[in-house]
Scaffold this motif. Structure first.
Motif, short mmCIF file in Angstrom:
data_model
loop_
_atom_site.label_atom_id
_atom_site.label_comp_id
_atom_site.label_asym_id
_atom_site.label_seq_id
_atom_site.Cartn_x
_atom_site.Cartn_y
_atom_site.Cartn_z
N SER A 119 0.85 -1.20 0.00
CA SER A 119 0.00 0.00 0.00
C SER A 119 0.88 1.24 0.00
O SER A 119 2.07 1.19 0.33
CB SER A 119 -0.91 -0.01 1.23
OG SER A 119 -0.20 0.44 2.36
N PRO A 148 -5.69 8.18 3.91
CA PRO A 148 -6.70 7.14 3.70
C PRO A 148 -7.67 7.56 2.59
O PRO A 148 -8.08 8.73 2.52
CB PRO A 148 -7.40 7.04 5.06
CG PRO A 148 -6.35 7.47 6.03
CD PRO A 148 -5.56 8.54 5.33
N ASP A 179 -6.41 1.55 -0.86
CA ASP A 179 -6.59 2.03 0.52
C ASP A 179 -6.17 3.49 0.73
O ASP A 179 -6.71 4.16 1.60
CB ASP A 179 -5.77 1.15 1.49
CG ASP A 179 -6.20 -0.30 1.43
OD1 ASP A 179 -7.41 -0.54 1.49
OD2 ASP A 179 -5.33 -1.18 1.32
N TYR A 180 -5.18 3.94 -0.03
CA TYR A 180 -4.61 5.27 0.23
C TYR A 180 -4.46 6.08 -1.06
O TYR A 180 -4.44 5.53 -2.15
CB TYR A 180 -3.21 5.15 0.86
CG TYR A 180 -3.23 4.62 2.28
CD1 TYR A 180 -3.32 5.48 3.37
CD2 TYR A 180 -3.15 3.25 2.53
CE1 TYR A 180 -3.33 5.00 4.67
CE2 TYR A 180 -3.17 2.75 3.82
CZ TYR A 180 -3.26 3.63 4.89
OH TYR A 180 -3.28 3.16 6.18
#
Length: 321
Positions: A119, A148, A179-180
């Protein structure tokens, strides 16, 4: 089956016990190599077919002839078994070394991949951030922040107020994953620590990153070198397994032949008088075939076999009259 050298009854009894263990070791090595070929073939998109002396393993077994050149029939059986075991042990040792080296290099490449494919909160930013994305002067610096994915609106509304002296409208989104999102923000160097603390409270992760073209190039070269090495080792391993499987399988069938010879003499006595055969039942017909074979050959042969077949299962094998 050739007429092998019988030796003494005591030597045959001792050899009979040892052959069970030797057979298990040789079979285990053959199975390991076979499994490795299947795994490598799946990656290579190559064939899984294994050959023994240029023919399929099944054909080698069903058309088996004793290799007199390598294993003279008049040589003591114990010596022949030891030579077969020794040759397979060498292959097994080399297999372990080659597998270990391949797994090590593959592990190093996987470690790189994890850094590159993780990530945005953890992965290496070298391939994502360009020199032109950053401001680096005596007073100003640019930070990279993993936000986020569902907090991007909050980031855009609040980043200018997380510390004093943040350059207005300086935040740019560079990349987004599941996710980010990765943003840059430019601010005065003296407020970096205050900005990091305020960002942490809002779950924005400031990534420590310094652009270094040489380091990025070195990592890229190292990754490419590892990719090449993994591919070369994989190809070499595949070729080696293809070659050595034949040697191990041939040794395995010779061990089986010696077991058959030894067991037949111990059960039926001298002179050697027996027929060696291979049967391949159709799927789900094994029980039926065993019944037919027992009915055909079992009569009058029971005196040569244990009354209780469970005794034979101690060795983990079934024996039948």
């Amino acid at each position: 089956m050739p007429e092998l050298r019988v030796g003494t009854l005591d030597s045959l009894l001792a050899l009979s016990d040892d052959l069970v263990k030797v057979n298990a070791l040789v079979e285990a090595t053959a199975t390991k190599i076979q499994r490795q070929v299947i795994d490598l073939a799946a990656i290579e998109g190559a064939t899984e077919e294994l050959t023994v002396d240029g023919i399929s393993a099944e054909r080698f077994l069903t058309a088996f002839t004793w290799d007199e050149a390598k294993h003279p029939a008049r040589r003591p059986l114990r010596e022949t078994v030891e030579k077969l075991q020794e040759s397979v042990a060498k292959v097994d040792d080399e297999f372990k070394i080659r597998t270990s080296e391949y797994v090590t290099v593959k592990g190093q490449l996987n470690a790189f991949s994890r850094k590159d494919n993780g990530s945005l909160a953890t992965r290496d930013l070298g391939g994502l951030v360009r020199d032109s994305d950053l401001v680096d002067t005596e007073n100003l610096t640019t930070l990279c922040v993993a936000v986020p994915k569902f907090s991007q609106k909050d980031w855009l509304e609040s980043y200018e107020t997380l510390a004093q002296f943040v350059v207005p409208r300086s935040s740019t989104k560079l990349k987004e994953d599941g996710d980010y999102a990765l943003y840059t923000v430019t601010l005065f160097r003296r407020v970096v620590d205050a900005f990091k603390s305020a960002a942490r409270e809002k779950s924005f992760q400031v990534r420590d990153f310094t652009y270094d073209a040489e380091a990025i190039q070195a990592k890229t070269s190292e990754r490419n070198d590892l990719k090449t090495e993994v591919e070369e080792r994989r190809a070499a391993m595949y070729e080696w397994c293809q070659t050595c499987y034949g040697e191990v399988f041939s040794a395995w069938v010779h061990i089986c032949a010696i077991r058959l010879f030894v067991e037949s003499i111990l059960r039926y006595g001298l002179p050697p008088s027996f027929l060696a055969g291979v049967m391949k039942p159709h799927a789900k017909c094994e029980k039926k075939l065993r019944a037919v074979v027992t009915n055909t050959f079992g009569r009058g042969a029971s005196s040569h076999w244990n009354a209780d077949p469970e005794e034979d299962k101690v060795l983990g094998e079934d024996t039948h009259p």
